[in-house]
Design an enzyme around this catalytic site. Structure first.
Site, PDB file in Angstrom:
ATOM      1  N   HIS A 134      42.854  31.221  44.011  1.00  0.00           N
ATOM      2  CA  HIS A 134      42.884  32.654  44.303  1.00  0.00           C
ATOM      3  C   HIS A 134      42.573  32.802  45.799  1.00  0.00           C
ATOM      4  O   HIS A 134      41.839  31.991  46.367  1.00  0.00           O
ATOM      5  CB  HIS A 134      41.800  33.325  43.455  1.00  0.00           C
ATOM      6  CG  HIS A 134      41.801  34.811  43.482  1.00  0.00           C
ATOM      7  ND1 HIS A 134      41.204  35.521  44.492  1.00  0.00           N
ATOM      8  CD2 HIS A 134      42.284  35.726  42.618  1.00  0.00           C
ATOM      9  CE1 HIS A 134      41.325  36.820  44.244  1.00  0.00           C
ATOM     10  NE2 HIS A 134      41.990  36.967  43.109  1.00  0.00           N
ATOM     11  N   ASP A 211      35.111  27.745  41.438  1.00  0.00           N
ATOM     12  CA  ASP A 211      35.435  29.147  41.197  1.00  0.00           C
ATOM     13  C   ASP A 211      35.563  29.304  39.682  1.00  0.00           C
ATOM     14  O   ASP A 211      36.555  28.873  39.087  1.00  0.00           O
ATOM     15  CB  ASP A 211      36.732  29.506  41.926  1.00  0.00           C
ATOM     16  CG  ASP A 211      37.205  30.916  41.590  1.00  0.00           C
ATOM     17  OD1 ASP A 211      36.659  31.523  40.647  1.00  0.00           O
ATOM     18  OD2 ASP A 211      38.145  31.396  42.248  1.00  0.00           O
ATOM     19  N   GLN A 214      37.581  32.704  36.064  1.00  0.00           N
ATOM     20  CA  GLN A 214      38.341  32.751  34.805  1.00  0.00           C
ATOM     21  C   GLN A 214      37.720  31.891  33.706  1.00  0.00           C
ATOM     22  O   GLN A 214      37.911  32.180  32.524  1.00  0.00           O
ATOM     23  CB  GLN A 214      39.794  32.287  35.045  1.00  0.00           C
ATOM     24  CG  GLN A 214      40.588  33.183  35.986  1.00  0.00           C
ATOM     25  CD  GLN A 214      40.836  34.581  35.412  1.00  0.00           C
ATOM     26  OE1 GLN A 214      40.777  34.808  34.203  1.00  0.00           O
ATOM     27  NE2 GLN A 214      41.118  35.534  36.285  1.00  0.00           N
ATOM     28  N   LYS A 237      34.840  40.265  34.398  1.00  0.00           N
ATOM     29  CA  LYS A 237      35.844  39.526  33.628  1.00  0.00           C
ATOM     30  C   LYS A 237      35.277  39.029  32.303  1.00  0.00           C
ATOM     31  O   LYS A 237      35.938  38.312  31.565  1.00  0.00           O
ATOM     32  CB  LYS A 237      36.377  38.358  34.454  1.00  0.00           C
ATOM     33  CG  LYS A 237      37.212  38.817  35.657  1.00  0.00           C
ATOM     34  CD  LYS A 237      37.854  37.652  36.359  1.00  0.00           C
ATOM     35  CE  LYS A 237      38.313  37.979  37.758  1.00  0.00           C
ATOM     36  NZ  LYS A 237      39.488  38.835  37.818  1.00  0.00           N
ATOM     37  N   CYS A 375      47.176  37.368  43.799  1.00  0.00           N
ATOM     38  CA  CYS A 375      46.293  36.889  44.876  1.00  0.00           C
ATOM     39  C   CYS A 375      46.321  35.364  44.962  1.00  0.00           C
ATOM     40  O   CYS A 375      45.268  34.727  45.180  1.00  0.00           O
ATOM     41  CB  CYS A 375      44.853  37.377  44.700  1.00  0.00           C
ATOM     42  SG  CYS A 375      44.743  39.152  44.646  1.00  0.00           S
TER      43      CYS A 375
END
Ligand code: 7TS
Length: 416
Positions: A134, A211, A214, A237, A375
């Site tokens: 991202h 990261d 998700q 999220k 993104c």
């Protein structure tokens, strides 16, 4: 048949109808049709427990944290710090002070690039990021490159949407200091092999930042088991509020890092000639934080824990497998990314239908999905496309909803 079995066993795992009753936003009509919300990789809907935690804080406990001795200030501080403990427990962090509240993954990664860069990187040092990142795990490193002459090296994505460890080994040089990589791609759904990445990195004395925007919402993420050095993620999220998230880092590293922002709450002492820093996590939390957000984040985590993260993961895996199987029955449909070892974000192309037209067509049927570059422009370039359509599931989605979505794809194909 696999699909049937997967769905049947997954339906036994979760009482999805009961869960859905906790999410008010799911029970509405859009263009006269029941909402089918399949844009969960962008953000998720919020359970009542989170909405109530936000309300209770503002209605009853509203005060600034860490500053007052009055009852409301104590309540607010207790709620805020309890939320930190809850989030720390959720990712199995060794200490809750290793969890820094931020505005979300983007701020976590900017903070990391700034503070880690300032404290650990010198000219000509190298940071490896993958091509599927991202932008929030790319651009902060570019910004750092403008301050210190580091090199940002890109780990290319294989044709099947995975990251190959051989290519990583070849990219590593004596100047590599950090590998910053997503746990799960927001475009392809790929689960990246973090344990192997960490093993290779640590053999070379390289740090690993993850990261988890998700992955943390949809699979058990245990920082001790993964062995990574940093983890960034967002509350919104995973059923939590927007504007709150976390950066977890190993205390020994955070202790050596310079603060990202200066101001109230992050200092030990200030004189006219300089300042010294507070201990972690406060060193990284300048100013009045998003207190209600943190409390809502804690409530979101507790809601997930109440269902069970492993159950959620198994359910989503079965629902995704069934969705992929159904999507394969749609003529002219190409799915990007791996078919296995993947999470519930699925990017695709429907031959002859522009992704923007398709998204609008589905919206008319009450279905929310996302279109665009997500993104992740370097990944779009690697895929040779300018945009994809993306459907993304969460544990409150049902097999009926995915059936409705796939039927709508067939209707779109016939319509255009
Ligand atoms: N990293 C990944 C892998 C993401 O998917 C996102 C958001 C971010 C970082 C940034 O998170 P934020 O909470 O700070 O915005 N991804 C998306 C998406 O796929 N569609 O909308 C936001």
């Amino acid at each position: 048949m696999i699909r049937e079995k997967g769905i049947v066993s997954s339906m036994e795992l979760l009482d999805v109808e009961k869960i859905r009753a906790d999410f008010p936003a799911l029970h509405q009509q859009v263009h006269g049709r029941p909402l089918v919300y399949l844009d969960n990789a962008a953000t998720t809907q919020k359970p009542l427990a989170v909405l109530e935690a936000l309300q209770n804080y503002y209605r009853r406990d509203n005060a600034n944290v860490h500053r007052g001795l009055h009852t409301l200030a104590e309540r607010a501080t207790e709620g805020f710090e309890k939320a930190r403990e809850t989030v720390a427990r959720f990712i199995n962090a060794p200490q809750s002070r290793e969890v820094i509240f931020t505005r979300g993954t983007t701020e976590s990664l900017n903070m990391l690039a700034h503070s880690y860069g300032h404290s650990f990187l010198k000219d000509d040092d190298e940071v490896i990021v993958s091509e599927m990142e991202h932008h929030s795990n790319i651009v902060p490193w570019f910004l750092l490159r403008d301050r210190i002459k580091i090199k940002v090296r890109f780990w290319p994505v294989e044709k099947d949407g995975r990251l190959g460890l051989e290519k990583l080994r070849k990219l590593i040089s004596p100047r590599t200091r950090l590998i910053s990589v997503s746990h799960m791609s927001n475009v392809l759904g790929t689960h990246n092999p973090l344990r192997e990445i960490v093993k290779i990195a640590h053999e070379h004395g390289i740090h690993v930042s993850v990261d988890g925007a998700q992955s943390v919402p949809s699979m058990p993420v245990d920082v001790r088991e993964l062995g990574c050095d940093f983890l960034a993620f967002s509350a919104h999220k995973m059923g939590g509020p927007t504007g709150i998230g976390a950066l977890w880092g190993k205390a020994e590293l955070l202790n050596k890092m310079t603060p990202y922002m200066g101001g109230g709450e992050m200092i030990a002492h200030v004189t006219t000639s300089g300042a010294s820093w507070a201990e972690i996590p406060h060193k990284f939390e300048a100013g009045t934080p998003n207190i209600a957000g943190a409390i809502g984040f804690g409530a979101a985590v507790r809601y997930i824990e109440g269902i069970g993260m492993s159950k959620i993961h198994d359910y989503e895996q079965a629902l995704t497998a069934a969705l992929l199987e159904k999507m394969h029955t749609v003529e002219g449909l190409t799915i990007y990314g791996p078919l296995q070892n993947r999470g519930p974000a699925v990017s695709f192309k429907l031959e002859g239908v522009h992704p923007f037209d398709l998204t609008q067509f589905l919206d008319q049927l009450g279905i929310a999905i996302r279109v665009g570059h997500h993104c992740a422009e370097p990944l779009m370039n690697a895929l040779g496309v300018s945009a994809t359509t993306r459907v993304s599931l969460y544990y409150y989605n049902t097999p009926d909803e995915t059936d409705y979505f796939v039927d709508a794809l067939k209707r779109a194909r016939d319509f255009f």
